[in-house]
Design an enzyme around this catalytic site. Structure first.
Site, PDB file in Angstrom:
ATOM      1  N   LYS A 145       5.934 -17.859  10.156  1.00 55.45           N
ATOM      2  CA  LYS A 145       5.254 -18.006  11.426  1.00 55.45           C
ATOM      3  C   LYS A 145       4.670 -16.653  11.830  1.00 55.45           C
ATOM      4  O   LYS A 145       5.175 -15.636  11.384  1.00 55.45           O
ATOM      5  CB  LYS A 145       6.220 -18.520  12.482  1.00 55.45           C
ATOM      6  CG  LYS A 145       7.218 -17.458  12.947  1.00 55.45           C
ATOM      7  CD  LYS A 145       7.932 -17.831  14.207  1.00 55.45           C
ATOM      8  CE  LYS A 145       8.655 -16.587  14.718  1.00 55.45           C
ATOM      9  NZ  LYS A 145       9.405 -16.766  15.914  1.00 55.45           N
TER      10      LYS A 145
ATOM     11  N   LYS B  90      19.284 -23.032   8.976  1.00 56.15           N
ATOM     12  CA  LYS B  90      20.614 -22.783   9.525  1.00 56.15           C
ATOM     13  C   LYS B  90      21.517 -24.002   9.339  1.00 56.15           C
ATOM     14  O   LYS B  90      21.091 -25.131   9.534  1.00 56.15           O
ATOM     15  CB  LYS B  90      20.513 -22.464  11.021  1.00 56.15           C
ATOM     16  CG  LYS B  90      20.022 -21.064  11.296  1.00 56.15           C
ATOM     17  CD  LYS B  90      20.063 -20.796  12.786  1.00 56.15           C
ATOM     18  CE  LYS B  90      19.465 -19.447  13.105  1.00 56.15           C
ATOM     19  NZ  LYS B  90      20.309 -18.333  12.673  1.00 56.15           N
TER      20      LYS B  90
ATOM     21  N   HIS C  49      10.316 -23.278  16.778  1.00 54.07           N
ATOM     22  CA  HIS C  49      11.761 -23.543  16.758  1.00 54.07           C
ATOM     23  C   HIS C  49      12.160 -24.680  17.695  1.00 54.07           C
ATOM     24  O   HIS C  49      12.845 -25.614  17.307  1.00 54.07           O
ATOM     25  CB  HIS C  49      12.539 -22.297  17.157  1.00 54.07           C
ATOM     26  CG  HIS C  49      12.222 -21.095  16.334  1.00 54.07           C
ATOM     27  ND1 HIS C  49      11.992 -21.170  14.982  1.00 54.07           N
ATOM     28  CD2 HIS C  49      12.090 -19.794  16.659  1.00 54.07           C
ATOM     29  CE1 HIS C  49      11.732 -19.959  14.524  1.00 54.07           C
ATOM     30  NE2 HIS C  49      11.782 -19.107  15.516  1.00 54.07           N
TER      31      HIS C  49
ATOM     32  N   ARG D  83       0.851  -1.177   0.000  1.00 54.54           N
ATOM     33  CA  ARG D  83       0.000   0.000   0.000  1.00 54.54           C
ATOM     34  C   ARG D  83       0.894   1.237   0.000  1.00 54.54           C
ATOM     35  O   ARG D  83       0.996   1.938   0.991  1.00 54.54           O
ATOM     36  CB  ARG D  83      -0.874  -0.043   1.255  1.00 54.54           C
ATOM     37  CG  ARG D  83      -2.035   0.919   1.262  1.00 54.54           C
ATOM     38  CD  ARG D  83      -2.761   0.765   2.566  1.00 54.54           C
ATOM     39  NE  ARG D  83      -1.827   0.884   3.675  1.00 54.54           N
ATOM     40  CZ  ARG D  83      -2.058   0.422   4.917  1.00 54.54           C
ATOM     41  NH1 ARG D  83      -3.156  -0.197   5.180  1.00 54.54           N
ATOM     42  NH2 ARG D  83      -1.175   0.590   5.868  1.00 54.54           N
TER      43      ARG D  83
ATOM     44  N   ASP E  65       5.604 -18.161  20.618  1.00 56.76           N
ATOM     45  CA  ASP E  65       6.508 -17.493  19.685  1.00 56.76           C
ATOM     46  C   ASP E  65       7.723 -18.381  19.346  1.00 56.76           C
ATOM     47  O   ASP E  65       8.205 -18.356  18.220  1.00 56.76           O
ATOM     48  CB  ASP E  65       6.985 -16.170  20.303  1.00 56.76           C
ATOM     49  CG  ASP E  65       7.738 -15.306  19.303  1.00 56.76           C
ATOM     50  OD1 ASP E  65       7.337 -15.304  18.126  1.00 56.76           O
ATOM     51  OD2 ASP E  65       8.716 -14.649  19.702  1.00 56.76           O
TER      52      ASP E  65
END
Lengths: 317, 536
Positions: free
Chosen positions: B198, B232, B290, B84, B285
């Site tokens: 995520k 990683k 992870h 936008r 989170d």
């Protein structure tokens, strides 16, 4: 730090290394290999610089072996550099007099235990790398045929002397081209009839690419000559027209495909350090190189009648 | 996962999403023994939503440049930004240029940038604006014609999940999500792939809703969920360490391992992420994605191959074997950082941060003890912890081994001998440490812990690719092993949901001082088991 040792022995060099490491607070690196560079005073600066840069990816002990004044009395001088330009250790070894004929006796005690050894001749390739005293120590032997005055002749010698573990920068330089060619032929394409590799006159990389395409695609390949820089074009003749990758500036290539818009792709010529880093990535014999080199040696590159007045053509079929 | 493309081979059209044009077995130039030739993505366009975000500027666009610089992007590769903003193509190109200059890992080369920038387009618009998506559709089909991108599009949704329904529906409405019929001559179909980041929901139910939205438009095999940890090098190295060596596998079980600690600690607070973070918390989170992925890779059985399906099967198996503590109060801990000193600076507590309600019950530290109901791991607790504003930034997996059953030394000789440990350091200072007892030099027999260290090393990692480079390339090639599947996401929520529910109903996060290793209740949780956390 740099430590200079004159008229010394490998035992004293080992002690100095241990001492240097201790003084730097035990900051040893997990060195993954020993890299022996066979060079001379003129070539050593550039070679060591490239090796230091490659060592950032492959922490290693670099042994630069320099032969000086063969008529002088035997003497070994060493310059040890640790904790400076590279994460590993660099030892410049200057061998005077008859000692120069026994460089392996200097290198062998200084190899890092338990890890592979690579020997690199940045300048002049030995006739049989695997039989050279410093080549015997290594499982990977890297030459650079392009550094010679007569690269094609050197490449032919290397083909005959080939032992598993040999490799040549002429082949390393081909990687970017080869991967672009492979990516190009990943797409559905019309049947390939023949192909062409155009480059400077003396360009072992172009010869190897032509030989590789001939081997893998089983089509006749022409090798033509241009003003360079390096390889300027690879193309395939198809029933729909030519598929061409041309690179006139040594940096950006244009992919032309019949009936499609031209596409640009970065294809820059690489620095020595990058070539060396690629070589150090794999230490097992490169079978595809062996087959390509053998094909080049057995079929050769014939000079074809010059069709284009500017182009001198040689053909392998 | 260094196994090239094992998952992408196979008979063609049934599964157009994972059939990469690269690695076509029909291409004689691709020889499995020829490992110099890298996998290169086929012709395609990447359409990026949310280009103004931090992730896009700091990670995604630099990663694209780095890929181009390494010669891994196809000729004609194009990038379309959608946002936008009242921008022209040139404005977006300029933003991209700046982010590449500042954040790219590999040296800046004008020619590479030229090649990349020729394919940069920008489409301004709101997500609910039909006209903007029609423009987008015209833009990409124009790129197909001008740059030969072959009708292959990857949509990267770097936007908050609440916008997913709108964007996904727009992609469907504008026909962008439809790969169209197979080419009559070659029999090939072009591909569509969608990349999402995520959070994959905030509980099982929302994860399913989110999936249903994406799934309604894109088939499961063309959805790529990014967990950047899986990109990683050290995480991929877990597989090499376990399955390429003989040294570790024999002791990788309950016979030798006492317990496992998986830690991700951060030294920073929530920064500007208050809006996202509050109500989510540390467990959702970090642990849900992870840490449970790290647990799965550490604990799973050997996959039959590194093909995506085999790998995911093993991960799902082990995740489905996770058992929660019976007493959730004793087997979990949560905390909230209080004001204090971290790393030599005075910092605010969580409740004093901008945008956080003073009565927030969101945790910034979470620890759980999980058991695995498998023959290999029965009775071996896996302790997972994560937190913000802790002593230092560190992610590691530590296998703590049992003490020797008998020590033929005097008790005083081995006073300082701890447990043997094998530690996989994920970040920073990536590498592997083995801790074992060694004799202290001197006349007495005294045994003390020493470390044997493998470090990828500072200089070494400088040239190893960023996680996002690897992951974006895998998306463009269509190689899925490093991306968690919806089943894994749901299994993870099944593990976390009861804990979250218990926390919501019963506890308030305990305050811990910023810069400390976490709340006292987390230490108490370990102490009850007769164990202690590794020092941060």
């Amino acid at each position: 730090m740099t430590i200079d040792l004159t008229d010394t022995t490998t035992g004293a060099i080992s002690n100095a290394l241990t001492e240097a490491r201790r003084r730097l607070g035990g900051m040893t690196m997990g060195m993954v290999l020993t890299l022996i560079i066979v060079t001379d005073e003129e070539g050593q600066y550039d070679a060591i610089r490239a090796a230091n840069e490659a060592a950032r990816e492959h922490p290693c002990r670099i042994l630069a072996m320099i032969t000086r004044r063969p008529k002088a009395d035997s003497r070994l001088d060493a310059e040890i550099r640790v904790g400076e330009a590279s994460p590993g250790e660099t030892i410049v070894l200057r061998m005077y007099g008859p000692l120069g004929q026994h460089a392996d006796s200097v290198a062998a005690p200084l190899l890092v235990p338990d890890v592979p050894v690579v020997t690199w001749w940045p300048d002049r390739a030995p006739e049989v790398p695997a039989a050279h005293p410093l080549g015997v120590l290594a499982q990977r032997r890297v030459t650079d045929s392009a550094a010679a005055d007569m690269p094609q002749a050197v490449l032919a010698d290397l083909a005959r002397a080939y032992r598993p573990g040999d490799t040549d920068f002429g082949w390393t330089r081909a990687t970017a081209w080869r991967s672009l060619l492979a990516a190009t032929l990943d797409q559905p394409h019309p049947k390939l009839e023949a192909g062409e590799v155009q480059a400077e006159q003396e360009n072992p990389t172009a010869d190897l690419i032509a030989s590789w395409l001939n081997l893998k695609l089983d089509i006749p390949m022409r090798r033509t000559v241009s003003g360079g820089p390096g390889i300027t074009r690879v193309s395939f003749d198809t029933s729909d027209g030519d598929i061409t990758i041309s690179r006139l500036d040594g940096r950006t290539a244009t992919l032309s495909w019949p009936g499609r818009p031209d596409r640009m792709v970065a294809l820059h010529r690489r620095e020595t350090a990058e070539l060396l880093a690629e070589e150090l990535r794999r230490l097992d014999p490169d079978e595809v190189y062996a087959e390509t080199l053998r094909r080049l040696d057995t079929r050769g590159i014939e000079t074809a009648p010059v069709v284009d007045p500017e182009a001198d053509e040689r053909v392998i079929s | 996962m260094t196994m090239p493309n094992a998952g992408t081979r196979g008979p063609a059209p049934a599964n157009p999403g994972v059939i990469a044009t690269a690695d076509d077995p029909a291409n004689p130039l691709r020889d499995p023994r020829d490992r110099r030739i890298p996998r290169v993505a086929g012709p395609c366009v990447m359409v990026m939503f949310g280009v103004t975000g931090d992730l896009a500027r700091k990670k995604l666009m630099p990663a694209l440049y780095d890929l181009a610089n390494r010669g891994l992007l196809p000729p004609g590769f194009s990038l379309v930004g959608f946002a936008r903003r009242d921008w022209e193509d040139e404005d977006f190109a300029q933003i991209t240029y700046e982010s590449v200059k500042e954040h790219a890992r590999t040296p800046f080369r004008e020619t590479v940038w030229q090649q990349l920038s020729e394919g940069v387009r920008f489409v301004p618009g709101e997500f609910d604006d039909d006209a903007a998506f029609d423009t987008l559709a015209r833009t990409v089909s124009q790129l197909d014609r001008e740059r030969g991108t072959g009708g292959n599009y990857a949509f990267y949704l770097s936007i908050p999940p609440k916008f997913f329904p709108t964007v996904v529906q727009q992609l469907k409405r504008s026909g962008l999500s439809d790969p169209g019929p197979a080419d009559p001559v070659t029999g090939r179909t072009s591909w569509r792939r969608v990349v999402i980041e995520k959070p994959f929901g905030h509980d099982l139910e929302s994860a399913r809703e989110l999936n249903a939205i994406v799934d309604a438009v894109f088939p499961a095999h063309s959805v790529f969920r990014i967990d950047h940890y899986l990109g990683k090098e050290t995480v991929q190295n877990i597989l090499a360490l376990r399955f390429a060596n003989t040294l570790y596998e024999p002791i990788w079980n309950r016979g030798y391992v006492d317990h496992v600690q998986i830690t991700m600690s951060e030294d920073i607070g929530i920064g500007g992420r208050a809006g996202y973070y509050d109500g989510i918390g540390a467990a959702r989170d970090v642990i849900q994605n992870h840490l449970l992925q790290l647990l799965a890779l550490t604990a799973m059985e050997e996959p039959v191959s590194f093909a995506a399906d085999s790998l995911r099967q093993e991960k799902e198996k082990v995740l489905s074997a996770v058992r929660l503590p019976v007493d959730l109060a004793a087997g979990t801990a949560r905390g909230q950082y209080a004001a204090g000193w971290q790393g030599g600076r005075q910092v605010l507590g969580y409740l004093e941060e901008d945008g956080i309600p003073p009565d927030s019950r969101t945790e910034t530290y979470a620890a759980v003890r999980l058991m695995l109901d498998t023959r290999r791991w029965a009775g071996v607790p896996f302790y997972l912890r994560t937190g913000k504003r802790l002593t230092r930034r560190m992610t590691e997996i530590a296998l703590m081994f049992q003490r020797a059953p008998h020590l033929p030394f005097a008790a005083t000789d081995t006073k300082e001998l701890g447990q043997n440990a094998l530690v996989i350091r994920v970040q920073p200072d990536e590498g592997v440490t083995v801790r074992f007892g060694s004799k202290v030099p001197g006349g007495a027999m005294e045994v003390r812990d020493v470390n044997m260290d493998f470090a990828y090393g500072q200089s070494f990692t400088e040239s190893s690719p960023e996680a996002y480079e690897r992951l974006i390339l895998d998306v463009l090639i269509g190689d899925p092993p490093l991306f968690p599947r919806q089943e894994e996401v749901e299994l993870s929520w099944r593990i976390l949901d009861p804990i979250e529910q218990f926390w919501a109903e019963n506890t308030k996060p305990e305050q811990y001082v910023s810069g400390s290793p976490g709340p006292a209740s987390a230490d108490a949780m370990m102490a009850r088991d007769g164990r202690a956390w590794r020092r941060l």
